[in-house]
Each structure stands twice: as structure tokens, then as C-alpha cells.
Design a protein around this motif. Structure first.
Motif, PDB file in Angstrom:
ATOM      1  N   VAL A  90       0.841  -1.207   0.000  1.00  0.00           N
ATOM      2  CA  VAL A  90       0.000   0.000   0.000  1.00  0.00           C
ATOM      3  C   VAL A  90       0.871   1.250   0.000  1.00  0.00           C
ATOM      4  O   VAL A  90       0.606   2.201  -0.733  1.00  0.00           O
ATOM      5  N   VAL A  91       1.910   1.255   0.806  1.00  0.00           N
ATOM      6  CA  VAL A  91       2.740   2.447   0.963  1.00  0.00           C
ATOM      7  C   VAL A  91       3.657   2.671  -0.240  1.00  0.00           C
ATOM      8  O   VAL A  91       3.811   3.799  -0.707  1.00  0.00           O
ATOM      9  N   LEU A  92       4.247   1.599  -0.756  1.00  0.00           N
ATOM     10  CA  LEU A  92       5.233   1.738  -1.830  1.00  0.00           C
ATOM     11  C   LEU A  92       4.630   1.690  -3.228  1.00  0.00           C
ATOM     12  O   LEU A  92       5.222   2.184  -4.174  1.00  0.00           O
ATOM     13  N   ALA A 124      -4.588  -0.415  -4.447  1.00  0.00           N
ATOM     14  CA  ALA A 124      -4.642   0.563  -3.357  1.00  0.00           C
ATOM     15  C   ALA A 124      -4.353   1.987  -3.814  1.00  0.00           C
ATOM     16  O   ALA A 124      -4.664   2.940  -3.089  1.00  0.00           O
ATOM     17  N   GLN A 125      -3.777   2.159  -4.988  1.00  0.00           N
ATOM     18  CA  GLN A 125      -3.392   3.494  -5.449  1.00  0.00           C
ATOM     19  C   GLN A 125      -4.588   4.427  -5.525  1.00  0.00           C
ATOM     20  O   GLN A 125      -5.602   4.116  -6.149  1.00  0.00           O
ATOM     21  N   GLY A 126      -4.450   5.554  -4.862  1.00  0.00           N
ATOM     22  CA  GLY A 126      -5.472   6.577  -4.913  1.00  0.00           C
ATOM     23  C   GLY A 126      -6.743   6.257  -4.150  1.00  0.00           C
ATOM     24  O   GLY A 126      -7.740   6.957  -4.290  1.00  0.00           O
ATOM     25  N   ARG A 127      -6.742   5.223  -3.364  1.00  0.00           N
ATOM     26  CA  ARG A 127      -7.939   4.804  -2.630  1.00  0.00           C
ATOM     27  C   ARG A 127      -7.925   5.356  -1.209  1.00  0.00           C
ATOM     28  O   ARG A 127      -6.891   5.612  -0.625  1.00  0.00           O
ATOM     29  N   ALA A 128      -9.117   5.471  -0.656  1.00  0.00           N
ATOM     30  CA  ALA A 128      -9.275   5.834   0.752  1.00  0.00           C
ATOM     31  C   ALA A 128      -9.085   4.576   1.601  1.00  0.00           C
ATOM     32  O   ALA A 128      -8.777   3.500   1.083  1.00  0.00           O
ATOM     33  N   THR A 129      -9.294   4.702   2.881  1.00  0.00           N
ATOM     34  CA  THR A 129      -9.023   3.610   3.815  1.00  0.00           C
ATOM     35  C   THR A 129      -9.756   2.319   3.455  1.00  0.00           C
ATOM     36  O   THR A 129      -9.143   1.250   3.423  1.00  0.00           O
ATOM     37  N   LEU A 130     -11.027   2.382   3.174  1.00  0.00           N
ATOM     38  CA  LEU A 130     -11.781   1.178   2.834  1.00  0.00           C
ATOM     39  C   LEU A 130     -11.226   0.518   1.577  1.00  0.00           C
ATOM     40  O   LEU A 130     -11.051  -0.697   1.517  1.00  0.00           O
ATOM     41  N   GLY A 131     -10.917   1.307   0.581  1.00  0.00           N
ATOM     42  CA  GLY A 131     -10.346   0.773  -0.652  1.00  0.00           C
ATOM     43  C   GLY A 131      -9.003   0.115  -0.425  1.00  0.00           C
ATOM     44  O   GLY A 131      -8.693  -0.921  -1.019  1.00  0.00           O
ATOM     45  N   ARG A 132      -8.194   0.710   0.448  1.00  0.00           N
ATOM     46  CA  ARG A 132      -6.899   0.102   0.787  1.00  0.00           C
ATOM     47  C   ARG A 132      -7.105  -1.232   1.501  1.00  0.00           C
ATOM     48  O   ARG A 132      -6.389  -2.196   1.250  1.00  0.00           O
ATOM     49  N   LYS A 190      -3.729  -8.937  11.243  1.00  0.00           N
ATOM     50  CA  LYS A 190      -2.521  -8.238  10.802  1.00  0.00           C
ATOM     51  C   LYS A 190      -2.835  -7.199   9.731  1.00  0.00           C
ATOM     52  O   LYS A 190      -2.225  -6.121   9.715  1.00  0.00           O
ATOM     53  N   LEU A 191      -3.796  -7.496   8.860  1.00  0.00           N
ATOM     54  CA  LEU A 191      -4.185  -6.515   7.848  1.00  0.00           C
ATOM     55  C   LEU A 191      -4.806  -5.283   8.484  1.00  0.00           C
ATOM     56  O   LEU A 191      -4.532  -4.153   8.080  1.00  0.00           O
TER      57      LEU A 191
END
Length: 180
Positions: free
Chosen positions: A54-56, A111-119, A162-163
Motif C-alpha cells: 500500500v505504501v510503496l 490501493a493506489q489513490g484509494r481511501a481507507t476502505l479501498g486500501r 494483521k491486515l
């Protein structure tokens, strides 16, 4: 824009290499935090891989995972336990490790450009991407009627927790850095 690239990493090639190698080291450290099960140990790798994806993003995430796998293939003791080398990637956990590489792409892309739920949903898709090749490969080592009991049932609840923890950490850091 990706979280790590927009907030922490310089746009230079050396910055990206440093970020990638640091992420590979984090994956290696997460492999060392484990609960010994057989044939697949429970580690913190799913949390590290999903969070890093998600971060990278997909490209740097995959580069980090490939760097981690290359270090293990070269004989560095980065895998769970004290194992290293090509023989480890022929063992029962190989499908999960290769699934983690694919999950970097899937999760990072979704995950790119998504909010928390999308991530979070991207992480769930990534988790499925880890389990499918992992369980298929594991079926070479345990009888087919025991594959789920050996490689899924003991792990799924912990992986889901963990997720959630990874998602909470990402959102916490994002909010703290957004205030600056």
C-alpha cells in the motif's frame, strides 16, 4: 500519489533504491517474528508485505520483495527460521513467498489513490493472491485433504488481524504527516 514516494522518499534513483532495500530488510525482520507451525510458520510477513504494498505501490513493492527473495537465494538468513538458499524456495513455503511477490503487484495497484476502505479491500485481494499459490504449492507436501488445515485454517484469522493493524498504522502515519 503513493504515500512513501510523496512523503518520505526522494525522487532520485538512490532514494528509491534505499527505500526498496529498507523495505526488503523490514520483510526479512517480519519473517523472524514467528510462531513455529509445521509445515508453514506463522510470521508477521503478511502484515509487512500488505502494508508495504500500500505504501510503496506495485513497482517498488515488487522490487522490495524480489530483493528479499534474492537475498535469501544468495544464502542470507532472511527467511523464517535460520534457513536460506535455493533449497528453501523448493520447500513448503515457496508458494506463499511467490504469492507475496504477486500480492505486492495486486495490492499496490488496487490501493493506489484509494481511501481507507479501498486500501483494506486491496489488502484482502492481496491476501487471496498469497493464499492461492501458497496452498497449491503446499499440496505437493501434504495430502490434499489436509492442505487447508496445514496452510489456511490456522493462519487466516491472524492474517486478517494483521491486515487491520497494518491499515491502522498506515492511516495513523498518514494523519500525523498530513498535519505537518
Amino acid at each position: 500519489m503513493l504515500l512513501a514516494q510523496s512523503r518520505f522518499a526522494p525522487a532520485s534513483l538512490m532514494g528509491k533504491v534505499g527505500l526498496t532495500l529498507g523495505a526488503a530488510a523490514l520483510i526479512a525482520l517480519s519473517a523472524k517474528v514467528q510462531v513455529p507451525f509445521w509445515p508453514v510458520p506463522m510470521t508477521l510477513q503478511t502484515m509487512a508485505v500488505m502494508g508495504l504494498a500500500v505504501v510503496l505501490g506495485p513497482r517498488l513493492g515488487l522490487a522490495a520483495m524480489v530483493s528479499y527473495l534474492a537475498a535469501g537465494l544468495a544464502g542470507l538468513p532472511v527467511f523464517a527460521g535460520a534457513a536460506a538458499g535455493p533449497a528453501y524456495l523448493a520447500g513448503p513455503t515457496a508458494g506463499f513467498l511467490l504469492g507475496m511477490a504477486a500480492a505486492m503487484l495486486v495490492t499496490g495497484h488496487l490501493a493506489q489513490g484509494r481511501a481507507t476502505l479501498g486500501r483494506g479491500l486491496a489488502m484482502l485481494a492481496g491476501l487471496a493472491t498469497i493464499y492461492v499459490p501458497g496452498l497449491l504449492w503446499l499440496s505437493n507436501f501434504v495430502p490434499s485433504e489436509r492442505v487447508l488445515a496445514a496452510g489456511f485454517t490456522p493462519f487466516i484469522l491472524g492474517d486478517l488481524v494483521k491486515l487491520v493493524v497494518a491499515l491502522m498504522l498506515i492511516e495513523g502515519v498518514r494523519r500525523i504527516t498530513a498535519r505537518r
